[in-house]
Write a protein that holds these residues in place. Structure first.
Motif, short mmCIF file in Angstrom:
data_model
loop_
_atom_site.label_atom_id
_atom_site.label_comp_id
_atom_site.label_asym_id
_atom_site.label_seq_id
_atom_site.Cartn_x
_atom_site.Cartn_y
_atom_site.Cartn_z
N GLU A 163 -5.32 -6.69 -6.01
CA GLU A 163 -4.95 -5.28 -5.86
C GLU A 163 -5.64 -4.37 -6.89
O GLU A 163 -5.08 -3.35 -7.30
CB GLU A 163 -3.43 -5.12 -6.00
CG GLU A 163 -2.67 -5.68 -4.83
CD GLU A 163 -2.06 -7.04 -5.17
OE1 GLU A 163 -1.59 -7.23 -6.31
OE2 GLU A 163 -2.07 -7.91 -4.30
N ARG A 164 -6.84 -4.76 -7.28
CA ARG A 164 -7.58 -3.94 -8.23
C ARG A 164 -9.00 -3.70 -7.73
O ARG A 164 -9.55 -4.50 -6.97
CB ARG A 164 -7.67 -4.63 -9.60
CG ARG A 164 -6.35 -4.83 -10.31
CD ARG A 164 -5.73 -3.54 -10.81
NE ARG A 164 -4.49 -3.83 -11.53
CZ ARG A 164 -3.31 -4.03 -10.93
NH1 ARG A 164 -3.21 -3.96 -9.62
NH2 ARG A 164 -2.23 -4.30 -11.66
N VAL A 165 -9.56 -2.59 -8.20
CA VAL A 165 -10.96 -2.26 -7.90
C VAL A 165 -11.63 -1.89 -9.22
O VAL A 165 -11.08 -1.10 -10.00
CB VAL A 165 -11.07 -1.07 -6.93
CG1 VAL A 165 -12.51 -0.91 -6.46
CG2 VAL A 165 -10.17 -1.25 -5.72
N GLN A 203 -17.01 3.60 -16.45
CA GLN A 203 -16.36 2.40 -15.93
C GLN A 203 -14.96 2.79 -15.45
O GLN A 203 -14.30 3.60 -16.10
CB GLN A 203 -16.23 1.34 -17.03
CG GLN A 203 -17.56 0.91 -17.65
CD GLN A 203 -17.40 0.32 -19.03
OE1 GLN A 203 -16.57 -0.56 -19.26
NE2 GLN A 203 -18.19 0.81 -19.98
N ILE A 204 -14.55 2.19 -14.34
CA ILE A 204 -13.21 2.46 -13.80
C ILE A 204 -12.55 1.16 -13.40
O ILE A 204 -13.19 0.29 -12.79
CB ILE A 204 -13.30 3.39 -12.55
CG1 ILE A 204 -13.81 4.78 -12.94
CG2 ILE A 204 -11.93 3.49 -11.86
CD1 ILE A 204 -14.10 5.69 -11.76
N VAL A 205 -11.29 1.00 -13.75
CA VAL A 205 -10.47 -0.08 -13.19
C VAL A 205 -9.25 0.60 -12.58
O VAL A 205 -8.52 1.31 -13.28
CB VAL A 205 -10.06 -1.12 -14.24
CG1 VAL A 205 -9.15 -2.18 -13.61
CG2 VAL A 205 -11.28 -1.78 -14.86
N ALA A 206 -9.08 0.40 -11.27
CA ALA A 206 -8.07 1.17 -10.55
C ALA A 206 -7.24 0.28 -9.64
O ALA A 206 -7.64 -0.82 -9.27
CB ALA A 206 -8.75 2.26 -9.72
N HIS A 207 -6.05 0.81 -9.29
CA HIS A 207 -5.21 0.13 -8.30
C HIS A 207 -5.59 0.52 -6.89
O HIS A 207 -5.16 -0.09 -5.94
CB HIS A 207 -3.73 0.50 -8.52
CG HIS A 207 -3.12 -0.15 -9.73
ND1 HIS A 207 -3.66 -0.05 -10.99
CD2 HIS A 207 -2.00 -0.91 -9.86
CE1 HIS A 207 -2.90 -0.71 -11.85
NE2 HIS A 207 -1.90 -1.25 -11.20
N VAL A 227 -8.72 2.04 -4.08
CA VAL A 227 -10.16 2.19 -3.82
C VAL A 227 -10.61 3.63 -4.04
O VAL A 227 -11.65 3.89 -4.64
CB VAL A 227 -10.50 1.73 -2.38
CG1 VAL A 227 -11.94 2.06 -2.03
CG2 VAL A 227 -10.24 0.24 -2.22
N ALA A 228 -9.80 4.58 -3.55
CA ALA A 228 -10.19 5.99 -3.64
C ALA A 228 -10.41 6.42 -5.09
O ALA A 228 -11.36 7.15 -5.39
CB ALA A 228 -9.13 6.87 -2.98
N SER A 229 -9.55 5.95 -5.98
CA SER A 229 -9.70 6.32 -7.40
C SER A 229 -11.00 5.74 -7.95
O SER A 229 -11.73 6.41 -8.69
CB SER A 229 -8.52 5.78 -8.21
OG SER A 229 -7.31 6.21 -7.67
N PRO A 251 -2.12 17.19 -3.73
CA PRO A 251 -1.11 16.23 -4.20
C PRO A 251 -1.26 14.82 -3.62
O PRO A 251 -0.94 13.84 -4.28
CB PRO A 251 0.20 16.87 -3.75
CG PRO A 251 -0.08 18.33 -3.70
CD PRO A 251 -1.52 18.45 -3.26
N ASP A 252 -1.76 14.73 -2.38
CA ASP A 252 -1.85 13.42 -1.74
C ASP A 252 -3.12 12.66 -2.08
O ASP A 252 -3.20 11.45 -1.86
CB ASP A 252 -1.79 13.57 -0.21
CG ASP A 252 -0.39 13.93 0.25
OD1 ASP A 252 0.54 13.20 -0.14
OD2 ASP A 252 -0.23 14.92 0.97
N ILE A 253 -4.14 13.36 -2.54
CA ILE A 253 -5.44 12.68 -2.69
C ILE A 253 -5.98 12.66 -4.11
O ILE A 253 -7.02 12.06 -4.36
CB ILE A 253 -6.51 13.30 -1.76
CG1 ILE A 253 -6.75 14.76 -2.12
CG2 ILE A 253 -6.13 13.14 -0.29
CD1 ILE A 253 -7.94 15.38 -1.40
N SER A 254 -5.29 13.30 -5.04
CA SER A 254 -5.82 13.30 -6.41
C SER A 254 -4.69 13.50 -7.40
O SER A 254 -3.57 13.86 -7.04
CB SER A 254 -6.83 14.44 -6.58
OG SER A 254 -6.16 15.68 -6.54
N SER A 255 -5.03 13.27 -8.67
CA SER A 255 -4.06 13.57 -9.71
C SER A 255 -3.87 15.09 -9.79
O SER A 255 -4.65 15.85 -9.20
CB SER A 255 -4.58 13.06 -11.05
OG SER A 255 -5.73 13.81 -11.42
#
Lengths: 44, 402
Positions: B284-286, B341-345, B347-349, B378-382
């Protein structure tokens, strides 16, 4: 390249397929041939 | 495909697509190129004349000369035939103890898919010579998140370990022996330690070679005026350092293939160099990255300032909000962005790495990034107040002052 000239593309890496498709689009009167030893072009 | 989630024909470009476009497709191996006579000869003896030749011979998995590499059950992954072999071996032999050599993105993707789709519990171990998973993509602090998630999912990650040899019984793999003396039982070994360019044909033609493949100019032209080359078989140069690099990723290969076509059609658009932007999904990580890590930058002589920010995939009030972390690396002297570098929960992030990529490409500085404004919803970004690129730039700005 000029009308009737021949472009040969060797290989099926990520570069070969896109080169063939765009070459034919930009130069429809050039003969484009792809030669590959693999069974398929891979997409990934 | 390895995990049985996609069919073979779903991951390939059908020949018909090419034929429909008016392109002739020949299945066969080119064994000789007569550069002065401008003619290629295939293994079956067929000879074809050309005015221009484009070499896209790709790369092959690098298999080190270690004892036991030829044993049954030792597998690599590059193309579709490899994927078929892995899938078939997996379904026929039903391995229970799998050792992955190398902790690159292919290992993480395959290991997690195997673990997620296996009917029985498997014992999966990843052995990495360097000190972290994804060592070419992430600094230690970001890689720690990756390691923790793999371990949380039951994958054993052994870093700083050298494989001494692969052990077998009756021609079949049975264990992996480490230089530290430890022996890991294994009924399947997956090797993923890099690739080497396929340059035999180019060498035979006598094309000029670089350290990492066929030498080409910015227009994909080789040392022979009638031959161009692109993709994994050519040496590239790094956009930031200007130094030769292998850069064997699909993105640059596709762009180089198209650039060669444009060059042949009369355009003069130069290849800009690579940032080696890439990513992978595991459980569950990207994880995604681009440009230089802090460690790579230091090796290249940069003094860096970096900033790490935690953000979220949606506004905090929205159900399903997920965290992600971004790290930006700047050159302290020019204050330009040189890596991310990004580690995210989600894919979009993780896809925010493409923004970082574009900002590096555009030569943007810390000050520029403090005014970076994103499309917010609100639904697609911080929330805009939590937009992490501008916050990271502000942190870097503060670090510079202190």
């Amino acid at each position: 390249m000029q009308k009737g000239e021949k472009l040969i593309i060797v290989g099926c890496s990520g570069a070969g397929g896109p080169c063939a498709m765009l070459a034919k689009k930009l130069m429809p009167e050039v003969d484009v041939t792809v030669i590959r030893k693999e069974q398929y072009f891979i997409v990934r | 495909m390895v995990a049985g989630l996609a069919a073979e024909n779903a991951i390939v470009v059908p020949d018909q697509n090419l034929k429909n476009a008016g392109i002739e497709v020949i299945g066969g191996e080119v064994v000789r190129v007569d550069a002065s006579g401008r003619k290629v000869t295939l293994a079956d003896g067929q000879a074809l004349a050309y005015d221009k030749l484009f070499l896209a011979t790709g790369a092959s998995p690098l298999v080190p000369p270690i004892e036991g590499k030829e044993l049954e059950g030792v597998l690599t992954l590059r193309g579709l035939p490899d994927a078929c072999r892995i899938r078939d071996y997996f379904s026929e032999k039903k391995p229970e103890k799998i050792v992955f050599i190398g902790a690159g993105f292919i290992t993480l993707e395959v290991a997690s898919l195997m673990a997620m789709t296996a009917k029985e519990k498997m014992d999966i171990t990843i052995v990495e010579l360097l000190d972290r998973p994804l060592p070419l993509m992430l600094d230690m602090d970001m890689a720690a998140l990756v390691k923790a998630h793999l371990e949380e999912k039951g994958i054993k990650v052994m870093t700083g370990e050298k494989v001494e040899k692969i052990v077998g019984k009756a021609g079949i793999v049975s264990a992996v022996a480490l230089a530290s003396g430890q022996e890991l039982p294994a009924d399947m070994v997956f090797m993923n330690i890099g690739t080497r360019p396929n340059v035999d044909l180019a060498k035979e033609i006598g094309l000029e070679m670089g350290r990492f493949g066929i030498k080409v100019n910015a227009y994909q032209e080789t040392s022979d005026p009638h031959i161009l080359a692109g993709g994994d078989c050519v040496e590239k140069f790094h956009l930031i350092t200007g130094k030769p690099v292998p850069g064997q990723l699909r993105g640059p290969a596709v762009i180089q293939g198209r650039l060669a076509a444009k060059r042949l059609a009369g355009y003069a658009i130069p290849f800009p160099g690579v940032l080696n932007a890439g990513g992978c999904q595991f459980f569950e990580r990207v994880a995604t990255s681009t440009g230089l890590t802090e460690e790579e930058a230091a090796k290249e002589g940069f003094e860096t300032v970096s900033a790490t920010v935690d953000s979220r995939s949606k506004h905090g009030m929205i159900p399903g909000v997920q965290p992600w972390r971004i790290k930006l690396v700047f050159d302290k002297r020019s204050q330009k962005l040189i890596g991310g570098q990004i580690v995210a929960h989600a894919v979009a992030s993780a896809k925010a790495i493409d923004t970082v990529n574009a900002l590096i490409w555009g030569g943007k500085t810390i000050s520029d990034l403090t005014t970076h404004m994103c499309a917010c919803n609100p639904d697609i970004s911080s929330e805009p107040s939590l937009e992490p690129i501008s916050i990271a730039a502000e942190l870097a700005l503060q670090k510079l002052r202190s």
